[in-house]
Every structure is written in structure tokens, then in C-alpha cells.
Design a protein around this motif. Structure first.
Motif, PDB file in Angstrom:
ATOM      1  N   LEU A 192       0.861  -1.330  -0.217  1.00  0.00           N
ATOM      2  CA  LEU A 192       0.029   0.032   0.109  1.00  0.00           C
ATOM      3  C   LEU A 192       0.946   1.175   0.060  1.00  0.00           C
ATOM      4  N   THR A 193       1.923   1.090   0.756  1.00  0.00           N
ATOM      5  CA  THR A 193       2.464   2.478   0.915  1.00  0.00           C
ATOM      6  C   THR A 193       3.445   2.485  -0.452  1.00  0.00           C
ATOM      7  N   LYS A 194       3.880   1.622  -0.914  1.00  0.00           N
ATOM      8  CA  LYS A 194       4.764   1.712  -2.436  1.00  0.00           C
ATOM      9  C   LYS A 194       3.633   2.345  -3.432  1.00  0.00           C
ATOM     10  N   GLY A 195       2.469   1.969  -3.279  1.00  0.00           N
ATOM     11  CA  GLY A 195       1.327   2.328  -4.064  1.00  0.00           C
ATOM     12  C   GLY A 195       0.943   3.852  -4.036  1.00  0.00           C
ATOM     13  N   LEU A 196       0.800   4.272  -2.716  1.00  0.00           N
ATOM     14  CA  LEU A 196       0.171   5.568  -2.171  1.00  0.00           C
ATOM     15  C   LEU A 196       1.179   6.685  -2.339  1.00  0.00           C
ATOM     16  N   GLN A 197       2.344   6.349  -1.879  1.00  0.00           N
ATOM     17  CA  GLN A 197       3.318   7.376  -1.493  1.00  0.00           C
ATOM     18  C   GLN A 197       3.355   8.435  -2.608  1.00  0.00           C
ATOM     19  N   GLY A 198       3.215   9.761  -2.321  1.00  0.00           N
ATOM     20  CA  GLY A 198       3.482  10.736  -3.260  1.00  0.00           C
ATOM     21  C   GLY A 198       2.309  11.242  -3.836  1.00  0.00           C
ATOM     22  N   LEU A 199       1.049  10.840  -3.327  1.00  0.00           N
ATOM     23  CA  LEU A 199      -0.026  11.513  -3.518  1.00  0.00           C
ATOM     24  C   LEU A 199      -0.154  12.641  -2.382  1.00  0.00           C
ATOM     25  N   LYS A 200      -0.458  13.899  -2.932  1.00  0.00           N
ATOM     26  CA  LYS A 200      -0.398  15.001  -2.281  1.00  0.00           C
ATOM     27  C   LYS A 200      -1.309  15.183  -1.289  1.00  0.00           C
ATOM     28  N   GLY A 201      -0.698  15.670  -0.077  1.00  0.00           N
ATOM     29  CA  GLY A 201      -1.679  15.908   1.205  1.00  0.00           C
ATOM     30  C   GLY A 201      -1.911  14.370   1.761  1.00  0.00           C
ATOM     31  N   LEU A 202      -1.457  13.489   1.275  1.00  0.00           N
ATOM     32  CA  LEU A 202      -1.412  12.271   1.940  1.00  0.00           C
ATOM     33  C   LEU A 202      -0.541  11.601   2.791  1.00  0.00           C
ATOM     34  N   LYS A 203      -0.801  11.577   4.081  1.00  0.00           N
ATOM     35  CA  LYS A 203       0.598  11.282   5.178  1.00  0.00           C
ATOM     36  C   LYS A 203       0.203   9.773   5.543  1.00  0.00           C
ATOM     37  N   LEU A 204       1.072   9.108   5.174  1.00  0.00           N
ATOM     38  CA  LEU A 204       0.891   7.271   5.344  1.00  0.00           C
ATOM     39  C   LEU A 204       1.387   7.056   6.579  1.00  0.00           C
ATOM     40  N   PRO A 205       1.406   5.904   7.341  1.00  0.00           N
ATOM     41  CA  PRO A 205       1.822   5.436   8.744  1.00  0.00           C
ATOM     42  C   PRO A 205       3.156   5.620   8.767  1.00  0.00           C
ATOM     43  N   LYS A 206       3.493   6.155  10.014  1.00  0.00           N
ATOM     44  CA  LYS A 206       4.902   6.247  10.262  1.00  0.00           C
ATOM     45  C   LYS A 206       5.375   5.069  11.440  1.00  0.00           C
ATOM     46  N   VAL A 207       6.451   4.227  11.036  1.00  0.00           N
ATOM     47  CA  VAL A 207       6.789   3.492  12.070  1.00  0.00           C
ATOM     48  C   VAL A 207       7.754   3.941  13.179  1.00  0.00           C
ATOM     49  N   ARG A 208       7.505   3.741  14.389  1.00  0.00           N
ATOM     50  CA  ARG A 208       8.324   4.450  15.613  1.00  0.00           C
ATOM     51  C   ARG A 208       9.790   3.938  15.281  1.00  0.00           C
ATOM     52  N   PRO A 209      10.733   4.453  15.491  1.00  0.00           N
ATOM     53  CA  PRO A 209      12.146   4.123  15.521  1.00  0.00           C
ATOM     54  C   PRO A 209      12.524   2.837  16.409  1.00  0.00           C
ATOM     55  N   LYS A 210      13.373   2.059  15.870  1.00  0.00           N
ATOM     56  CA  LYS A 210      13.576   0.812  16.613  1.00  0.00           C
ATOM     57  C   LYS A 210      12.311  -0.179  17.038  1.00  0.00           C
ATOM     58  N   THR A 236       8.570  -2.329  15.213  1.00  0.00           N
ATOM     59  CA  THR A 236       7.772  -2.796  14.121  1.00  0.00           C
ATOM     60  C   THR A 236       6.338  -2.449  14.207  1.00  0.00           C
ATOM     61  N   ASN A 237       5.536  -2.504  13.100  1.00  0.00           N
ATOM     62  CA  ASN A 237       4.297  -2.251  13.143  1.00  0.00           C
ATOM     63  C   ASN A 237       3.409  -3.366  12.566  1.00  0.00           C
ATOM     64  N   VAL A 238       2.404  -4.206  13.178  1.00  0.00           N
ATOM     65  CA  VAL A 238       1.823  -5.177  12.697  1.00  0.00           C
ATOM     66  C   VAL A 238       0.572  -4.633  12.218  1.00  0.00           C
ATOM     67  N   TYR A 239       0.258  -3.360  11.951  1.00  0.00           N
ATOM     68  CA  TYR A 239      -0.701  -3.016  10.941  1.00  0.00           C
ATOM     69  C   TYR A 239      -2.210  -3.635  11.442  1.00  0.00           C
ATOM     70  N   TYR A 240      -2.763  -3.503  12.391  1.00  0.00           N
ATOM     71  CA  TYR A 240      -4.055  -3.741  12.749  1.00  0.00           C
ATOM     72  C   TYR A 240      -4.979  -2.728  12.010  1.00  0.00           C
ATOM     73  N   VAL A 241      -4.419  -1.632  11.834  1.00  0.00           N
ATOM     74  CA  VAL A 241      -4.944  -0.618  11.102  1.00  0.00           C
ATOM     75  C   VAL A 241      -3.873   0.360  10.287  1.00  0.00           C
ATOM     76  N   TYR A 242      -4.102   0.394   9.153  1.00  0.00           N
ATOM     77  CA  TYR A 242      -3.365   1.428   8.377  1.00  0.00           C
ATOM     78  C   TYR A 242      -3.714   2.746   8.513  1.00  0.00           C
ATOM     79  N   GLY A 243      -3.080   3.401   9.578  1.00  0.00           N
ATOM     80  CA  GLY A 243      -3.688   4.760   9.827  1.00  0.00           C
ATOM     81  C   GLY A 243      -2.973   6.141   8.957  1.00  0.00           C
ATOM     82  N   CYS A 244      -3.625   6.708   8.304  1.00  0.00           N
ATOM     83  CA  CYS A 244      -3.490   7.732   7.513  1.00  0.00           C
ATOM     84  C   CYS A 244      -3.943   9.097   7.961  1.00  0.00           C
TER      85      CYS A 244
END
Ligand SMILES: *Cc1c(COP(=O)(O)O)cnc(C)c1O
Length: 427
Positions: free
Chosen positions: A284-302, A304-312
Motif C-alpha cells: 500500500l505504501t509503495k502504491g500510495l506514496q507521493g499522493l499530495k496531502g496524504l500522510k502514510l503511517p509512520k513506524v516508530r524508531p527501533k 515494527t508495526n503489525v498494522y491492525y489498522v493502516y492509519g493515514c
């Protein structure tokens, strides 16, 4: 051809997405074996060899403890029950304050009220949607006894900073990792890094047993108290060596043998389920990145995210349209699993009207409460703005999200974004 579906054009996604289903032959045969044995639960609500439950319950708990690298895993019939047991076990007294985020399921706050304690909400981090350690510290008073930190949407809260605050003010840390089983922070599993924590095995979570939950802790005392609260503490305590009666009002929070047997099989699938959600998110991130005004989920340093929800999040100024216009257009194109906003628990009628036990305002309007927190709108600006205006999520745990479904979703987003100016016409 490229006309948006919300204006009468052709819908891009014409099919229903497949629901996620982690059940197969292993779960069927596990359930069958228990049914055939005739022993569907082996708990007895008195101090005896059957106090800790039957074969599958105990095997499941051992397997869970080993997988998560903790001393104790205590199964319960839901994580709501688990949260109630945890708050009781950390010895919360009536009128004590417990700090929690407004972005969580209502069970997190119900567990606090269950023990007649006073919930105090602290705002969330704009990037990760978890409770903000700085906001926690601002809410600490001499009445604060504990923090419930929630690992929301699939990744850990800032547990390191939260533990530092907890040590400074002598508070207990309970972690709610219902949405983040298997997520890692600093090479350890989320849920295992506070004083006590746990997971949900509800049907809608990464792995499940229909209903169920697991408490985890490395603290022998807390584990012991949870096991009593799970199993009729007020009477099962008779004959045991437990001396402290505080919060030893028990329940029946016991997990059945069928669920435990299924849980053993589901646990084996956790790693695979987590990596499948991570692959969906990566695509999803690969396909959606670059759409203007859309901020994709950030992963906290150190982490992993198991993506219960893909929060934008949306940058509304850059987009020039509202979230509801966008979500409407995406839904018309057939995008599935969209949630517009999440929740703000402090806005629930219970907190606005201060009605919980009976109808006269207990526990707030009573002798045990020394200070009524301000639950009004405007007190948690980050959570409020995200919920009302800028946040939306894709429920990755609800659907399988095959490659075809992911590509269709990305295609629909691109189509809407290409025609974004037209959305201003929507009311
Ligand atoms: C699902 C959930 C719960 C409750 O778990 P149940 O097993 O359904 O009782 C609690 N907290 C959070 C954050 C959840 O997502």
C-alpha cells in the motif's frame, strides 16, 4: 471513463473484498478433540488443583509465555476481563486516578471505572496515535496511581519514556496490546514491557479464539492476583496463602478448553499473520506514496508495526477538500475497510453527563473523588482534530487484502486524487 463514481462514473472496484480468515483444519481438529473428550472446562472456583484450569488452558498459557518471553501468561475469557483483572491486581483504590489515552476501545476505560477509580485522559502523539508521554506527565497528580498505555493500530506506545515517568512518580504501567500482538520494540515484544499487559483473542484481532484474552507479566504477585480475580477470588482465596484481600473481589473470567485448544493453533500462526499484514502495508505504501496531502503511517524508531489498522492523515490545506468528501469518493469507487476518524472516549455520554454507577454521578460526584477531571471538548486537541478532521484508517485486519485487492485500492485512490478538485462540488 475517468469520471468519478460519486458523480455517476463507473465504479472502479466492483467486487467485495474477501474477509480475513485464519482458521483451517488445525483449529477444526483442535476443537473436535476437546468436544470429543467431553471436558469443556476444568476450572473449579475453589483453592484446589483445578484452580488453574484444565490441560488446554495450562498448555496454552505455557506456550504463550514462552513465545512472548514472559514469566506468566494468564488466559481470560476476553481482554476486557483481562484489563479489569490488571487494574485490580495493581491495587488501584477507589478514587485513585488512572491515566489513559482517548484513542482506544472503550474497554480500556471501563476497566478503570470497574474499580471505582477516576479515568484521566492524556492526549496522543500526532505521528503514532499513542498516548503522548509529555501529556501524561502534565496529568500526573498526587492521586495518580497508574497509566494504561495502549499500543494502538499495531505498534508500541513510547514505552521507554512512559516507564521513566512511571518510575519518577511511582506509578504502575499497564499496557493494552490488543491491536499489536507480535509487534516489536527494541527487540522485545510489545505488551511485555510495562508492569503488566495483555492481548485480545476476539474475533476481530490478528489471531483469535472467538472471544478470549491473555494477560502477561513478569511479576509473581501481579500474576497471582490476576489468577484470583479470574476465578472467584472472594471465595477461592480461602485456603491459599494469599494475605492481601485488597481488590480480591473475583469474577468468572475463565477461558474454556475449546478456546484454549484453538488458541494453541492460532499462536503458531501469529508470525505468519503479522508478516502478511506487513506485506500488505508495504505494498500500500509503495502504491500510495507521493499522493499530495496524504500522510502514510509512520513506524516508530527501533520498532515494527503489525498494522491492525493502516492509519493515514490528510493535509486539508494542501488538498483543498474535506475528509468526508474524500472518503465519500473513495467509498463510491468501492474501496473497503475505510474508517473515517477513530474515537474520542472523553466525548462519550458517560463522561459528558458523569453518569456511570446508578444515576447520581458515582464515582465522580461522591466522597471518594477529590477532583473531577475536565472531560469537555477542547481538552485533547490532537486527538480531537485527528478524529474530527484529518485521520482515516484502512482496517487491515478485517480483510485478506490480496494483491488484486491492494492494486484495486491503490487504483481507486489514484483516480480520486487525479480528480480531486471536482470533489469541491460535493456538499
Ligand atoms: C479489542 C480491544 C480491547 C478489548 O478486547 P476484547 O477481547 O474484545 O474484550 C481492548 N482494548 C483495545 C485497544 C482493543 O482493540
Amino acid at each position: 471513463m475517468n469520471q468519478l463514481a460519486c458523480f455517476g462514473g463507473q465504479r472502479l472496484i466492483e467486487f467485495a473484498f474477501e474477509k480475513y480468515n485464519s482458521f483451517g483444519r488445525a483449529e477444526i481438529s483442535a476443537a473436535k478433540k476437546v468436544v470429543a473428550s467431553g471436558i469443556l472446562s476444568q476450572f473449579v472456583g475453589e483453592w484446589s488443583s483445578s484452580f488453574y484450569g484444565g490441560h488446554y488452558v495450562q498448555s496454552f498459557e505455557r506456550a504463550w509465555a514462552e513465545y512472548f518471553g514472559v514469566k506468566h501468561a494468564i488466559s481470560v475469557n476476553s481482554w476486557t476481563s483481562g484489563l479489569i483483572a490488571c487494574v485490580g491486581a495493581v491495587n488501584i483504590q477507589p478514587g485513585d486516578e488512572v491515566i489513559l489515552p482517548p484513542w482506544t476501545m472503550s474497554a480500556t476505560v471501563a476497566a478503570i471505572l470497574h474499580w471505582n477509580a477516576i479515568p484521566v485522559f492524556a492526549d496522543i502523539e500526532p505521528d503514532y496515535f499513542c498516548i503522548d508521554p509529555i501529556c501524561i506527565e502534565n496529568k500526573v497528580t498526587e492521586r495518580t496511581r497508574a497509566i494504561i498505555a495502549v499500543d494502538i493500530f499495531g505498534q508500541s506506545c513510547n514505552i521507554e519514556a512512559i516507564n521513566i515517568i512511571a518510575r519518577k512518580y511511582n506509578l504502575k504501567v499497564i499496557t493494552d496490546s490488543a491491536q499489536s500482538p507480535g509487534a516489536i520494540v527494541d527487540e522485545k515484544f510489545t505488551g511485555t514491557l510495562g508492569d503488566i499487559g495483555g492481548f485480545s483473542l476476539n474475533y476481530h484481532k490478528h489471531i483469535h479464539t472467538g472471544e478470549g484474552g491473555v494477560i502477561v507479566t513478569n511479576d509473581d504477585e501481579l500474576a497471582k492476583k490476576c489468577r484470583f480475580i479470574r476465578n472467584h477470588a472472594e471465595s477461592s482465596i480461602v485456603g491459599s496463602d494469599e494475605a492481601c484481600l485488597s481488590n480480591m473481589l473475583g469474577h468468572n473470567f475463565r477461558l474454556g478448553e475449546i478456546e484454549a485448544a484453538i488458541g494453541l493453533e492460532q499462536l503458531k500462526k501469529l508470525r505468519r499473520q503479522v508478516s502478511s499484514r506487513q506485506l500488505v502495508a508495504k505494498r500500500l505504501t509503495k502504491g500510495l506514496q507521493g499522493l499530495k496531502g496524504l500522510k502514510l503511517p509512520k513506524v516508530r524508531p527501533k520498532s515494527t508495526n503489525v498494522y491492525y489498522v493502516y492509519g493515514c492523515q490528510l493535509d486539508l490545506e494542501e488538498l483543498g477538500v474535506t475528509r468526508s468528501q474524500l472518503i465519500h469518493a473513495l467509498k463510491c469507487e468501492g474501496v473497503q475497510g475505510l474508517e473515517e476518524g477513530y474515537t474520542n472516549l472523553h466525548q462519550l455520554p458517560m463522561f459528558q453527563k458523569l453518569i456511570c454507577y446508578g444515576s447520581s454521578g458515582f464515582p465522580w460526584r461522591s466522597d471518594i473523588c477529590q477532583f473531577i477531571p475536565d472531560y469537555s471538548y477542547g481538552t485533547l486537541p490532537v486527538a480531537e482534530k485527528l478524529h474530527d478532521e484529518t485521520y482515516f484508517g484502512l482496517e487491515l485486519c478485517n480483510y485478506k487484502f490480496s494483491l488484486n485487492e491492494i492494486n484495486a485500492t491503490i487504483g481507486a485512490f489514484k483516480k480520486v486524487w487525479q480528480n480531486i478538485d471536482e470533489l469541491k462540488r460535493l456538499s
